[in-house]
Design a protein around this motif. Structure first.
Motif, PDB file in Angstrom:
ATOM      1  N   GLY A 288       9.157  10.936   5.276  1.00  0.00           N
ATOM      2  CA  GLY A 288       8.394  11.654   4.269  1.00  0.00           C
ATOM      3  C   GLY A 288       9.256  12.642   3.516  1.00  0.00           C
ATOM      4  O   GLY A 288      10.446  12.825   3.827  1.00  0.00           O
ATOM      5  N   PRO A 289       8.693  13.316   2.527  1.00  0.00           N
ATOM      6  CA  PRO A 289       9.433  14.349   1.795  1.00  0.00           C
ATOM      7  C   PRO A 289       9.898  15.456   2.751  1.00  0.00           C
ATOM      8  O   PRO A 289       9.305  15.648   3.821  1.00  0.00           O
ATOM      9  N   PRO A 290      10.962  16.168   2.415  1.00  0.00           N
ATOM     10  CA  PRO A 290      11.517  17.188   3.322  1.00  0.00           C
ATOM     11  C   PRO A 290      10.516  18.260   3.735  1.00  0.00           C
ATOM     12  O   PRO A 290      10.644  18.842   4.814  1.00  0.00           O
ATOM     13  N   TRP A 291       9.532  18.564   2.879  1.00  0.00           N
ATOM     14  CA  TRP A 291       8.568  19.614   3.189  1.00  0.00           C
ATOM     15  C   TRP A 291       7.509  19.197   4.198  1.00  0.00           C
ATOM     16  O   TRP A 291       6.719  20.013   4.683  1.00  0.00           O
ATOM     17  N   LEU A 292       7.482  17.923   4.572  1.00  0.00           N
ATOM     18  CA  LEU A 292       6.409  17.396   5.411  1.00  0.00           C
ATOM     19  C   LEU A 292       6.609  17.734   6.887  1.00  0.00           C
ATOM     20  O   LEU A 292       7.708  17.581   7.426  1.00  0.00           O
ATOM     21  N   ASP A 293       5.551  18.175   7.550  1.00  0.00           N
ATOM     22  CA  ASP A 293       5.502  18.271   9.010  1.00  0.00           C
ATOM     23  C   ASP A 293       4.569  17.159   9.479  1.00  0.00           C
ATOM     24  O   ASP A 293       3.345  17.263   9.359  1.00  0.00           O
ATOM     25  N   ALA A 294       5.143  16.084   9.994  1.00  0.00           N
ATOM     26  CA  ALA A 294       4.363  14.894  10.328  1.00  0.00           C
ATOM     27  C   ALA A 294       3.366  15.154  11.448  1.00  0.00           C
ATOM     28  O   ALA A 294       2.303  14.517  11.496  1.00  0.00           O
ATOM     29  N   ALA A 295       3.683  16.079  12.361  1.00  0.00           N
ATOM     30  CA  ALA A 295       2.742  16.384  13.446  1.00  0.00           C
ATOM     31  C   ALA A 295       1.471  17.017  12.885  1.00  0.00           C
ATOM     32  O   ALA A 295       0.351  16.664  13.283  1.00  0.00           O
ATOM     33  N   GLU A 296       1.633  17.951  11.956  1.00  0.00           N
ATOM     34  CA  GLU A 296       0.461  18.570  11.329  1.00  0.00           C
ATOM     35  C   GLU A 296      -0.301  17.554  10.488  1.00  0.00           C
ATOM     36  O   GLU A 296      -1.532  17.532  10.477  1.00  0.00           O
TER      37      GLU A 296
ATOM     38  N   LEU B  91       1.966   6.033  -1.597  1.00  0.00           N
ATOM     39  CA  LEU B  91       2.899   7.048  -1.083  1.00  0.00           C
ATOM     40  C   LEU B  91       4.308   6.760  -1.603  1.00  0.00           C
ATOM     41  O   LEU B  91       5.237   6.513  -0.819  1.00  0.00           O
ATOM     42  N   PRO B  92       4.517   6.796  -2.893  1.00  0.00           N
ATOM     43  CA  PRO B  92       5.834   6.447  -3.446  1.00  0.00           C
ATOM     44  C   PRO B  92       6.932   7.437  -3.072  1.00  0.00           C
ATOM     45  O   PRO B  92       8.109   7.088  -3.153  1.00  0.00           O
ATOM     46  N   ASP B  93       6.560   8.650  -2.660  1.00  0.00           N
ATOM     47  CA  ASP B  93       7.564   9.645  -2.270  1.00  0.00           C
ATOM     48  C   ASP B  93       8.073   9.441  -0.851  1.00  0.00           C
ATOM     49  O   ASP B  93       8.988  10.139  -0.417  1.00  0.00           O
ATOM     50  N   PHE B  94       7.473   8.507  -0.125  1.00  0.00           N
ATOM     51  CA  PHE B  94       7.884   8.229   1.248  1.00  0.00           C
ATOM     52  C   PHE B  94       8.859   7.049   1.237  1.00  0.00           C
ATOM     53  O   PHE B  94       8.620   6.043   0.566  1.00  0.00           O
TER      54      PHE B  94
ATOM     55  N   GLU C 129      -4.448   4.591   1.481  1.00  0.00           N
ATOM     56  CA  GLU C 129      -4.996   5.411   0.391  1.00  0.00           C
ATOM     57  C   GLU C 129      -5.614   6.691   0.947  1.00  0.00           C
ATOM     58  O   GLU C 129      -5.424   7.782   0.382  1.00  0.00           O
ATOM     59  N   LYS C 130      -6.343   6.568   2.060  1.00  0.00           N
ATOM     60  CA  LYS C 130      -6.919   7.759   2.701  1.00  0.00           C
ATOM     61  C   LYS C 130      -5.816   8.688   3.195  1.00  0.00           C
ATOM     62  O   LYS C 130      -5.908   9.910   3.055  1.00  0.00           O
ATOM     63  N   LEU C 131      -4.747   8.109   3.767  1.00  0.00           N
ATOM     64  CA  LEU C 131      -3.627   8.919   4.229  1.00  0.00           C
ATOM     65  C   LEU C 131      -2.982   9.656   3.060  1.00  0.00           C
ATOM     66  O   LEU C 131      -2.611  10.848   3.181  1.00  0.00           O
ATOM     67  N   ALA C 132      -2.848   8.994   1.921  1.00  0.00           N
ATOM     68  CA  ALA C 132      -2.268   9.640   0.740  1.00  0.00           C
ATOM     69  C   ALA C 132      -3.120  10.822   0.284  1.00  0.00           C
ATOM     70  O   ALA C 132      -2.592  11.855  -0.151  1.00  0.00           O
TER      71      ALA C 132
ATOM     72  N   ALA D  15       0.823  -1.207   0.000  1.00  0.00           N
ATOM     73  CA  ALA D  15       0.000   0.000   0.000  1.00  0.00           C
ATOM     74  C   ALA D  15       0.863   1.264   0.000  1.00  0.00           C
ATOM     75  O   ALA D  15       0.547   2.243  -0.690  1.00  0.00           O
ATOM     76  N   LEU D  16       1.952   1.254   0.746  1.00  0.00           N
ATOM     77  CA  LEU D  16       2.841   2.420   0.776  1.00  0.00           C
ATOM     78  C   LEU D  16       3.486   2.640  -0.591  1.00  0.00           C
ATOM     79  O   LEU D  16       3.582   3.780  -1.065  1.00  0.00           O
ATOM     80  N   ALA D  17       3.931   1.557  -1.218  1.00  0.00           N
ATOM     81  CA  ALA D  17       4.560   1.687  -2.540  1.00  0.00           C
ATOM     82  C   ALA D  17       3.558   2.204  -3.573  1.00  0.00           C
ATOM     83  O   ALA D  17       3.923   2.972  -4.477  1.00  0.00           O
ATOM     84  N   ARG D  18       2.301   1.804  -3.415  1.00  0.00           N
ATOM     85  CA  ARG D  18       1.288   2.196  -4.391  1.00  0.00           C
ATOM     86  C   ARG D  18       0.804   3.633  -4.183  1.00  0.00           C
ATOM     87  O   ARG D  18       0.666   4.398  -5.135  1.00  0.00           O
TER      88      ARG D  18
END
Length: 512
Positions: A442-450, A424-427, A497-500, A419-422
């Protein structure tokens, strides 16, 4: 009937029954719990009559005999008294020994904003504030969410209900009760010690005498015992970074010298920086939180450095049994020839963390002092739980459960990786090789807390990873831990998929 009792009209009895009784109890137990709560809270003062068994049964829409038996039990326990041809009343002496409510005994609050000279200044008394430490947090209602990617939590689908109930019932035999009911003071259940020594530890390549094993109330209790006994404010403790926050907080409450030790794809990075440590805390089986396994050559290097520096290693083998593919790797303790590794294990984390049962394997002299220190805290963990768990292991249920969990987690891990590969390929994900979670960059621009807050609004629960890094101010913000012990396999794909979708909306919003 008194004015207080008359206030409890039929509709209020129904509401009280729903609010003050646990739904997992029998109906009789719920009636008793409701009445005890009403009595102790003051809704039914001493001397107040309670409804007849027929009236209460009608109001609650339950069988009359259920109420009759509940009343009889409450009479035997001293909450109610039965008066011939008058009914049941709240016992006049029921509140003896119970303190009044807070509002009855509280001193009047000072008026205005003037300081109260009698107020206790807790900020001057507290040695430190544990509540202000950075901790792993989970939403209180995570179990109600459709996509709970949380780590290390109870999975009702895998809980061995019948097997655990069997062991609990067996532990209530007359002979067993005579063994565990007395105060053990500093001792542990000898049958559980023997099961750990002969059944649990050998699977990790660890051999120990009975005197070298100490039962604890979970692994965190074990770590606190060790910190309290071995660490002072000048002690240098090396900690994996990122690493286990609760261990970091425990050692930080005892010393001002925590040394961050980097971790890469092969586990803890060994080097000369370890020579300055008095103790090194490691999670070599599945590193917390990255899940990587410490390579064999690094294990040998770590032991050699500990020998050179005359330091000790505290090994937390918290996911010792959950590995597949390459097969289980023996514990670091199995390589220890100098007695420099203190081994901490958990028995219940794999299926019921609420049981809170773990253990320490340590040299006899240290184990003896640990038992003496434990006595000052709680004397000993529940002897009944120890006996039940001893039976759980000896009857083969523990090993069977681990095998069942391994198969289930392998399936869920594969589902998650796909599921992650499908979606969220940027993760970038650390390959899942037997842990029960996945560490995501995650990508450098990501704030995981937000992101985690936005995802929770969509029913997806994930854990931001910044809390695992020692320096909170400079910790990377783009890491996530995604657990899969508490989510159904068929929900994993839709959840990712919802997370993406949440990630996509988050990126558009932050880029605007």
């Amino acid at each position: 009937m008194s004015s207080q009792a008359s206030m409890l009209k039929p509709v209020l009895w129904e509401r009280l029954f729903e609010r003050e009784s646990a739904p997992n109890l029998s109906l009789q137990g719920r009636v008793r719990q409701m009445l005890v709560s009403a009595i102790l809270s003051g809704h039914l003062p001493p001397g107040t009559p309670v409804p007849s068994s027929r009236q209460l049964a009608d109001q609650l829409r339950i069988a009359r005999n259920t109420v009759v038996f509940a009343y009889q039990q409450l009479v035997s326990e001293g909450y109610l008294v039965s008066r011939e041809r008058s009914g049941h009343f709240v016992c006049d002496s029921v509140m003896q020994g119970h303190s009044g409510t807070a509002s009855d005994s509280a001193a009047p609050m000072p008026m205005g904003n003037s300081p109260d000279p009698q107020r206790v200044r807790w900020e001057e008394r507290l040695r430190f504030r544990p509540s202000q430490q950075r901790n792993i947090t989970k939403p209180q209602d995570w179990q109600k969410q459709p996509y709970p990617f949380v780590y290390g939590q109870f999975d009702p689908d895998l809980f061995p209900t019948a097997e655990w109930r069997e062991c609990c019932i067996k532990a209530l035999s007359v002979l067993d009760i005579r063994s565990w009911a007395p105060d053990l003071i500093t001792h542990d259940d000898p049958t559980l010690i023997e099961q750990i020594r002969t059944q649990v530890l050998p699977r990790r390549g660890v051999w120990a005498d009975a005197e070298e094993i100490v039962i604890t109330v979970g692994a965190q209790h074990a770590l606190y015992l060790l910190a309290d006994l071995l660490v002072n404010e000048d002690t240098v403790v090396g900690m994996e970074d990122p690493g286990y926050p609760d261990a970091r907080n425990i050692f930080a409450s005892h010393t001002r010298n925590l040394l961050p030790l980097p971790v890469d794809e092969r586990g803890l990075c060994t080097g000369t920086q370890l020579l300055g440590c008095d103790y090194v805390f490691v999670t070599p089986g599945h590193q917390c939180p990255t899940t990587v396994t410490l390579a064999l050559e690094r294990r040998e290097s770590l032991l050699a450095l500990a020998r050179q520096a005359d330091s000790l290693i505290i090994e937390d083998d918290f996911e010792s049994e959950s590995r597949w593919g390459e097969g289980a790797i023996p514990a670091l303790k199995s390589l220890d020839r100098d007695g420099r590794v203190i081994y901490v294990g958990s028995l219940a984390k794999s299926f019921a963390p609420g049981l809170r049962i773990g253990y320490i394997v340590a040299p006899r002299e240290l184990a003896s002092e640990l038992r003496a220190l434990r006595r000052l805290m709680l004397r000993h963990p529940s002897a009944y739980i120890q006996r039940a768990f001893s039976l759980f292991i000896s009857l083969g249920h523990h090993h069977s459960l681990l095998r069942k969990q391994s198969q289930a987690y392998q399936k869920r891990g594969a589902e998650l990786a796909q599921a992650l590969a499908r979606h969220l390929p940027d993760f970038k994900a650390i390959p899942i090789t037997g842990s029960s979670s996945c560490w995501l960059a995650g990508p450098p621009w990501l704030d995981a807390a937000e992101l985690s807050e936005a995802a929770l609004a969509e029913g997806v629960v994930v854990e931001p990873g910044n809390v695992f890094f020692m320096n909170g101010a400079d910790a990377p913000r783009n890491y996530l831990r995604v657990g899969f012990t508490s989510i159904r396999p068929e929900h994993i794909g839709p959840g990712i998929e919802k997370l993406a979708q949440v990630v996509h909306r988050y990126r558009l919003r932050t880029a605007a």
